[in-house]
Design an enzyme around this catalytic site. Structure first.
Site, mmCIF file in Angstrom:
data_model
loop_
_atom_site.group_PDB
_atom_site.id
_atom_site.type_symbol
_atom_site.label_atom_id
_atom_site.label_comp_id
_atom_site.label_asym_id
_atom_site.label_seq_id
_atom_site.Cartn_x
_atom_site.Cartn_y
_atom_site.Cartn_z
ATOM 1 N N THR A 183 0.843 -1.190 0.000
ATOM 2 C CA THR A 183 0.000 0.000 0.000
ATOM 3 C C THR A 183 0.883 1.247 0.000
ATOM 4 O OG1 THR A 183 -0.163 0.521 2.368
ATOM 5 C CG2 THR A 183 -1.581 -1.255 1.550
ATOM 6 N N CYS A 184 0.267 2.368 -0.327
ATOM 7 C CA CYS A 184 1.009 3.637 -0.312
ATOM 8 C C CYS A 184 0.548 4.495 0.868
ATOM 9 C CB CYS A 184 0.803 4.382 -1.633
ATOM 10 S SG CYS A 184 -0.918 4.703 -2.023
ATOM 11 N N THR A 185 0.007 3.870 1.902
ATOM 12 C CA THR A 185 -0.473 4.614 3.067
ATOM 13 C C THR A 185 0.437 4.372 4.266
ATOM 14 O OG1 THR A 185 -1.856 2.909 4.086
ATOM 15 C CG2 THR A 185 -2.798 4.096 2.228
#
Length: 334
Positions: A183-185
């Site tokens: 994820t990019c979070t």
């Protein structure tokens, strides 16, 4: 090229307009090269910059695991992970994304690097729905979903969404296969907590240890890629292995030495094979003619006479072998 209109908060009131700050491009799509792989990038109409450069380390990770595997790349966008998987020796790749334009570009990127013959399937479909309805099995599944929420108030809903797609994907994974979840979070609910909850309820999965200077180890085998260590926004990634058979070979491997399971089995029945060579594809054993060429990159239904499957400490003969055998080689006949 300034693309601030998509990222500047509406309340800022800056009235940002996308456009070239310097120069211009003759074409909307241009070829860029990353670690030797070519990609068509459309920075005018694509998401953000048109190519997620901050995923380059995760793409290298996928290339490391791809050898000999059948790969499913969900939320594929323009096929970055797909290209790296094929480059790493994947025998077949399926790329899925809801955007028809993105899927077309993913297919173009695969052809740009590997030509028309590489076995790549490009599917324009909602990835979650696709996972629910396909019946195939894969050796490597990549889950790189978009952010399911833009607000801290709905993080719990996002957590459930990430949990659901992991559950769907794990059902399609063969024993010994890997699930790459990225994820990019930075929200732990969407990352570390999702992986921890998954491992707690699925003892048939174990975290894979990844050794690389840009990965910062976290709990339960997960990793962080911090933006102050590499170029990019930072990412989260975890590699989960489904307990079972050991890693698959690179491809249908020609000229393999016949395994002891087959040797013991054939000795009991006094089976004598004609001139040829063994082909090992996963745990399935085939017998091919001596003139059989290298099969890497070629999609075949069967690479030879199917002898059977290697099981734990034994050999399970295939129906094709039974049809091929002479009556004299059978212990019992009807």
């Amino acid at each position: 090229y300034d693309k601030s209109s998509q990222t500047v908060p509406f309340k800022a009131g800056l009235n940002a307009v996308d456009g070239y700050l310097w120069g211009h491009a003759a074409s909307k799509s241009n070829i860029v090269v990353e670690n030797g792989e070519k990609f068509l990038v459309n920075w005018e109409e694509g998401q953000k910059t048109g190519f997620f450069l901050d995923q380059r380390r995760n793409r290298e990770l996928v290339r490391h695991y791809a050898k000999g595997r059948t790969v499913l790349n969900t939320f594929c966008y323009t096929g970055g992970f797909s290209v790296y998987a094929a480059s790493g020796g994947a025998v077949e790749v399926c790329s899925v994304d809801a955007s028809e334009r993105a899927v077309r570009l993913a297919d173009e990127n695969m052809r740009l690097n590997f030509g028309e013959e590489y076995p790549h399937e490009a599917v324009a479909a909602d990835a979650v729905e696709y996972l629910k309805h396909i019946g195939g099995k894969y050796d490597l599944i990549i889950l790189d979903p978009p952010a399911f929420t833009k607000s801290s108030a709905t993080v719990k809903d996002a957590y459930r969404g990430y949990k659901d797609i992991n559950l769907l994907a794990m059902k399609l994974l063969r024993p010994g296969g890997r699930l790459v979840y990225s994820t990019c979070t930075f929200a732990p609910e969407e990352n570390e907590q999702t992986v921890a909850a998954f491992l707690q309820t699925h003892p048939d999965f174990v975290p894979e240890t990844v050794q690389a200077p840009w990965f910062t180890p976290g709990p339960d085998g997960s990793f962080r890629i911090w933006p102050h260590k590499v170029l990019g926004e930072g990412h989260f990634v975890a590699v989960l292995r489904k307990v079972g058979q050991e890693d698959l070979p690179a491809a249908p491997t020609l000229g393999e030495k016949l395994p002891k399971e087959w040797t013991e089995f054939s000795k009991k029945l006094d089976i004598k094979l004609p001139a040829g060579k063994a082909v090992l594809f996963g745990q399935s054993l085939y017998w091919a003619p001596p003139e059989m060429p290298e099969l890497r990159g070629i999609k075949v239904l069967r690479p030879g006479l199917e002898l059977g499957e290697l099981k734990k400490g034994r050999f399970e003969p295939a129906h094709a072998l039974a049809l091929w055998l002479r009556e004299a080689a059978c212990m019992q006949t009807l």
